[in-house]
Scaffold this motif. Structure first.
Motif, PDB file in Angstrom:
ATOM      1  N   ASN A   1     -10.290   3.255  -1.143  1.00 35.31           N
ATOM      2  CA  ASN A   1      -9.420   3.932  -0.186  1.00 35.31           C
ATOM      3  C   ASN A   1      -8.653   2.908   0.650  1.00 35.31           C
ATOM      4  OD1 ASN A   1      -9.220   5.004   2.828  1.00 35.31           O
ATOM      5  ND2 ASN A   1      -9.025   6.758   1.427  1.00 35.31           N
ATOM      6  N   GLN A   2      -7.378   3.231   0.925  1.00 33.39           N
ATOM      7  CA  GLN A   2      -6.532   2.312   1.685  1.00 33.39           C
ATOM      8  C   GLN A   2      -7.125   1.975   3.051  1.00 33.39           C
ATOM      9  OE1 GLN A   2      -2.380   2.691   4.075  1.00 33.39           O
ATOM     10  NE2 GLN A   2      -2.371   3.580   2.034  1.00 33.39           N
TER      11      GLN A   2
ATOM     12  N   THR B   1      -7.743  -1.383  -4.602  1.00 35.56           N
ATOM     13  CA  THR B   1      -6.920  -0.345  -3.972  1.00 35.56           C
ATOM     14  C   THR B   1      -5.748   0.020  -4.872  1.00 35.56           C
ATOM     15  OG1 THR B   1      -7.476  -1.353  -1.847  1.00 35.56           O
ATOM     16  CG2 THR B   1      -5.751   0.309  -1.832  1.00 35.56           C
TER      17      THR B   1
ATOM     18  N   ALA C   1      -9.918  -0.399   2.706  1.00 40.28           N
ATOM     19  CA  ALA C   1      -9.375  -1.717   2.368  1.00 40.28           C
ATOM     20  C   ALA C   1      -8.923  -2.451   3.627  1.00 40.28           C
ATOM     21  CB  ALA C   1      -8.207  -1.572   1.392  1.00 40.28           C
TER      22      ALA C   1
ATOM     23  N   PHE D   1       0.803  -1.223   0.000  1.00 38.27           N
ATOM     24  CA  PHE D   1       0.000   0.000   0.000  1.00 38.27           C
ATOM     25  C   PHE D   1       0.838   1.277   0.000  1.00 38.27           C
ATOM     26  CE2 PHE D   1      -3.714  -2.389   2.063  1.00 38.27           C
ATOM     27  CZ  PHE D   1      -4.412  -2.452   0.876  1.00 38.27           C
TER      28      PHE D   1
ATOM     29  N   LYS E   1      -6.675   2.347  -7.411  1.00 40.22           N
ATOM     30  CA  LYS E   1      -7.176   3.610  -6.844  1.00 40.22           C
ATOM     31  C   LYS E   1      -8.706   3.688  -6.839  1.00 40.22           C
ATOM     32  CE  LYS E   1      -2.997   5.481  -6.507  1.00 40.22           C
ATOM     33  NZ  LYS E   1      -2.189   4.345  -6.975  1.00 40.22           N
TER      34      LYS E   1
END
Length: 848
Positions: free
Chosen positions: A522-523, A516, A526, A432, A519
């Motif tokens: 959202n991290q 993720t 996730a 990430f 894009k």
């Protein structure tokens, strides 16, 4: 500001861990307690120790409660000046098992913060680790020392990483020393040993990195020195415990063997290979880390009762002869589990999400973590196979120090359960956040790993029944087709449910990672999804093995040896399998209680109803011939194997007389019978006939056939003891017990001639002192496992007291090491702060 914000998140995470631990253990809110089999056994075996502590305020390091008497070092004894154990007790302040779960979570959170320095990933990793299924299985069983030790795995590793990788020498020293001390204090050497096998790979990794000049050799040498000092001081803070156990272990089944026969070789150290390797994980069974019921899960899964009922129906409908029934019985082991182990409480399930992320981690994590974790994981899996991979097992048993002291190699998988969550969060963190990983590389690895994983799962789902079989070789040999087909079908259903779940969990995780990366997600979202899926997965599996049924009313948890049956007891027991044994043993317990109340003298009881050498009900009420303990004295274990495996009607009573078994409890659980044994030798007796033998094998075989009231079997090595001490018969001589405490016994004797007094007390060469008229005298071993002393003619007071010197020596060494830890830590913090101030001052001057 950022630092304060981070502290707030850390504090919130700790609160989350407490909430999770309580939510999992909701029965504690109503005052219920865990009913753990091994803790029940502990309460019985340690009753004399606990009573002595309560009555005197002191500690006894010897108890007669089990196996004729043994040291209490492995039975919950406490040591004065044991500061590190007090710290451990304070850390475990929450009710059980909330305390264990919280410390498992919190310990790994600390490791995660050290490894990736991000609270989100540390929080995720803490749930990965803290919800590992094996931990819940051992908590349910009552292996508290084991889980207490595992609590400190992660923070100890964190301390070592602080030194080696983060170069935080002072904080690393403090963390490593503290958690090394706490881990040793938890007192499960086997788990610590396994951890250090894995840490050896970290050491080698750092050495290779230094040789390759990826890190300075000077740093490697300094770090290694700090860690060595930390571990030495941490061990030193437990000097009493270690010195006492080291002395004790030499005389137990983990020490040198005494006899030479089919299963023993005199002088060989440790357990025999059969005992060591009995619980070996099957090669295919390793996939239980990923699919919990690949091999049926545990021997008693929730579905087992219904399956067993159906098996009985099928047998009644189809079996027409006793011969066929006997044949089925030979192959029958359990209805759910069909793996290589004799039986199991459940699988070492790590979680489908965790295993999948760990596989990715071996491609995405930094190399400084990747290779040593991979090497340690592979080694521990291979060692877990035990008898299924003999070349490696033979090598470790024969050549690697101390490995032969431990049994059940399957338990080494605790190392994987630490390392997989670690490599998983490091890998996902880099996935990430690290721009050095190109999108093309991430996409390729993600496709290959997720595609391969999902593909294997699909193959197992489609062709698993024909590929795996779902039955053992023994079942195939002895079971008729109708029974074999039924079990295979039901086991496949269990597998299929878990395999489908694993496929769904992996698919969700892989999809989240893809979205993720593109894009589209959202991290943070996730991480929440991955954490929620993993939490649901592990939580639901763990509830199969540790759930509300494991909790009982406080009265039963604290006094599981009930002596009165009642409608209330029956009502509370109904439907709770953990309490069935309490109700079933009420009559036996009442019989034992009656014996103890009517005859308050010192003697032992032989209980032949509950399994003499696998129960502590007897020990709860009175000293027992049997007991339940994994670390018995070697000589006593030899006698058990020699005489009690096959119950010879002449020899066994002779041994029971020798051990002062004044009462035998025979019959059945419903109608137990207490039978007085008038032939018991008593607490001590005089003998005038000595039979000298040359070998331990002759010695142990002789005690079953001699008249032990008249003759003592003496090893020829002790012949010199009698060179100036003649022994002569005197029919009027007597010796009586006048005072009994577990660690001190007094006798009064009278004889017209010199005598050899034999005591029905187990010989242990360390700590026991013998006094005749308050003058210390040497004593010897007689009849293979008892104490004996020469007593001159006349009237004498004989006293024996257990005062192990290692306790006092260890106390001062423990305090010295703890004081050294405090002093070095204080100096280190002072020096660190001083350097910080210097740097600030230098920067200020430069700006000026």
């Amino acid at each position: 500001m950022a630092k304060n914000k981070n502290l707030i998140y850390i504090a919130i995470s700790l609160v989350v861990f407490i909430v999770l631990a309580f939510l999992y253990s909701t029965p504690v809110f109503s005052g219920k307690q865990l009913f753990q089999h091994d803790i029940v056994q502990y309460r019985g075996g340690a009753k004399e120790l606990l009573d002595y502590r309560a009555d005197t305020g002191n500690e006894t390091y010897w108890s007669d409660s089990m196996f004729g008497g043994m040291p209490t070092y492995q039975m919950g004894s406490q040591f004065k000046g044991d500061i590190i154990k007090k710290i451990d007790s304070n850390l475990n302040f929450l009710p059980r098992p909330v305390n264990y779960l919280f410390l498992l979570f919190a310990g790994f959170f600390f490791l995660g913060m050290v490894a990736v320095r991000n609270w989100k990933y540390a929080l995720l990793g803490a749930t990965f680790f803290g919800l590992s299924t094996y931990f819940y299985i051992i908590i349910a069983a009552g292996h508290n020392g084991k889980v207490n030790t595992i609590e400190y795995f992660a923070p100890l590793l964190a301390g070592i990483i602080l030194v080696y990788i983060r170069k935080q020498y002072i904080w690393g020293f403090i963390a490593t020393t503290l958690f090394m001390g706490l881990q040793i204090a938890a007192n499960h050497p086997q788990m610590t040993y396994y951890l250090f096998l894995a840490l050896g790979f970290l050491f080698l990794s750092e050495l290779v990195r230094a040789i390759q000049k990826k890190t300075p050799m000077k740093h490697f040498l300094i770090s290694s020195g700090i860690i060595a000092a930390s571990c030495a001081i941490g061990v030193g803070m437990n000097s009493q415990r270690i010195m006492a156990n080291s002395e004790y272990i030499k005389e137990t089944v983990r020490g040198k063997q005494i006899l030479t026969n089919e299963s023993h070789t005199s002088g060989q150290s440790g357990l025999d290979k059969t005992s060591i390797l009995m619980w070996s994980y099957g090669k295919l069974e390793t996939l239980n880390l990923f699919i919990p019921r690949l091999m049926g899960g545990g021997s008693q899964e929730p579905e087992a009762k219904e399956m067993m009922n159906r098996v009985q129906e099928l047998i009644q409908e189809n079996v027409g002869s006793q011969a066929e029934m006997d044949r089925i019985s030979k192959g029958f082991n359990g209805v759910t589990y069909w793996g290589d182990q004799p039986g199991t409480s459940g699988p070492a399930y790590q979680g489908a999400v965790v295993c999948f992320l760990a596989l990715l981690g071996f491609f995405f994590a930094w190399k400084k973590y990747r290779y040593w974790i991979l090497g340690a994981s592979i080694l521990t899996v291979l060692l877990a196979w035990g008898s299924n991979f003999m070349p490696l097992s033979d090598f470790f048993i024969d050549y690697v120090p101390f490995y032969s002291k431990f049994r059940a190699p399957s338990s080494i998988l605790v190392v994987v359960e630490l390392l997989f969550p670690l490599i998983a969060i490091i890998g996902i963190y880099r996935f990430f956040t690290d721009e050095k990983l190109t999108e093309e590389y991430k996409k390729k690895i993600l496709i290959y790993v997720s595609g391969g994983t999902l593909g294997i799962l699909l193959i197992l789902l489609l062709f698993g029944k024909s590929l795996l079989g779902f039955y053992t070789d023994g079942e195939k040999t002895y079971f008729p087709p109708f029974l074999l087909d039924y079990l295979a079908d039901e086991r496949f259903k269990l597998f299929r449910i878990d395999a489908i779940k694993a496929l769904i969990y992996v698919a969700i995780t892989a999809t989240v990672l893809f979205m993720t990366m593109k894009k589209k997600l959202n991290q943070n979202i996730a991480l929440i999804i991955i954490g929620a899926v993993s939490l649901f997965d592990l939580w639901t599996v763990n509830k199969r093995y540790l759930n509300d049924e494991n909790y009982v009313d406080k009265v039963f948890a604290e006094n599981p040896f009930q002596t009165e049956s009642s409608d209330l007891l029956a009502e509370k027991v109904q439907g709770n399998p953990n309490l069935e044994s309490i109700l079933a043993n009420v009559n036996v317990n009442k019989t034992l209680e009656t014996i103890a109340e009517r005859d308050k003298t010192h003697y032992r009881v032989f209980n032949n109803i509950l399994g003499t050498f696998s129960e502590t009900n007897t020990s709860y009420f009175k000293s027992s011939i049997g007991g339940y303990h994994a670390v018995k004295l070697r000589r006593y274990d030899d006698v058990i194997n020699e005489y009690f495996q096959i119950m010879d009607s002449v020899k066994v009573p002779n041994i029971l007389n020798l051990l002062n078994a004044k009462y035998w409890v025979m019959g059945g659980p419903e109608k137990p019978q207490a039978m007085p044994n008038p032939k018991a030798n008593g607490n001590a007796w005089f003998v005038s006939d000595l039979k000298f033998v040359n070998t331990p094998d002759e010695e142990i075989k002789s005690i079953g056939v001699i008249d032990s009231k008249k003759t003592a079997v003496i090893a020829s090595s002790d012949k010199s003891y009698f060179s100036s001490k003649p022994v002569q018969a005197d029919s009027t001589a007597f010796i009586n017990l006048t005072k009994y405490q577990p660690n001190e016994l007094e006798f009064k004797s009278q004889s017209k001639t010199p005598q050899l007094a034999v005591f029905s007390e187990i010989y242990y060469p360390h700590g026991w002192k013998m006094f005749v008229d308050e003058k210390e005298v040497p004593y010897i071993k007689a009849d293979y496992l008892l104490r004996a002393v020469h007593v001159p003619a006349g009237t004498h007071n004989i006293r024996m007291v257990f005062e192990p010197e290692v306790i006092q020596k260890g106390k001062w060494l423990s305090l010295l090491c703890f004081g050294l830890f405090i002093a070095l830590s204080a100096f280190g913090i002072f020096w660190m702060n001083k350097n910080k101030k210097k740097k600030k001052l230098t920067l200020t001057e430069e700006k000026a």
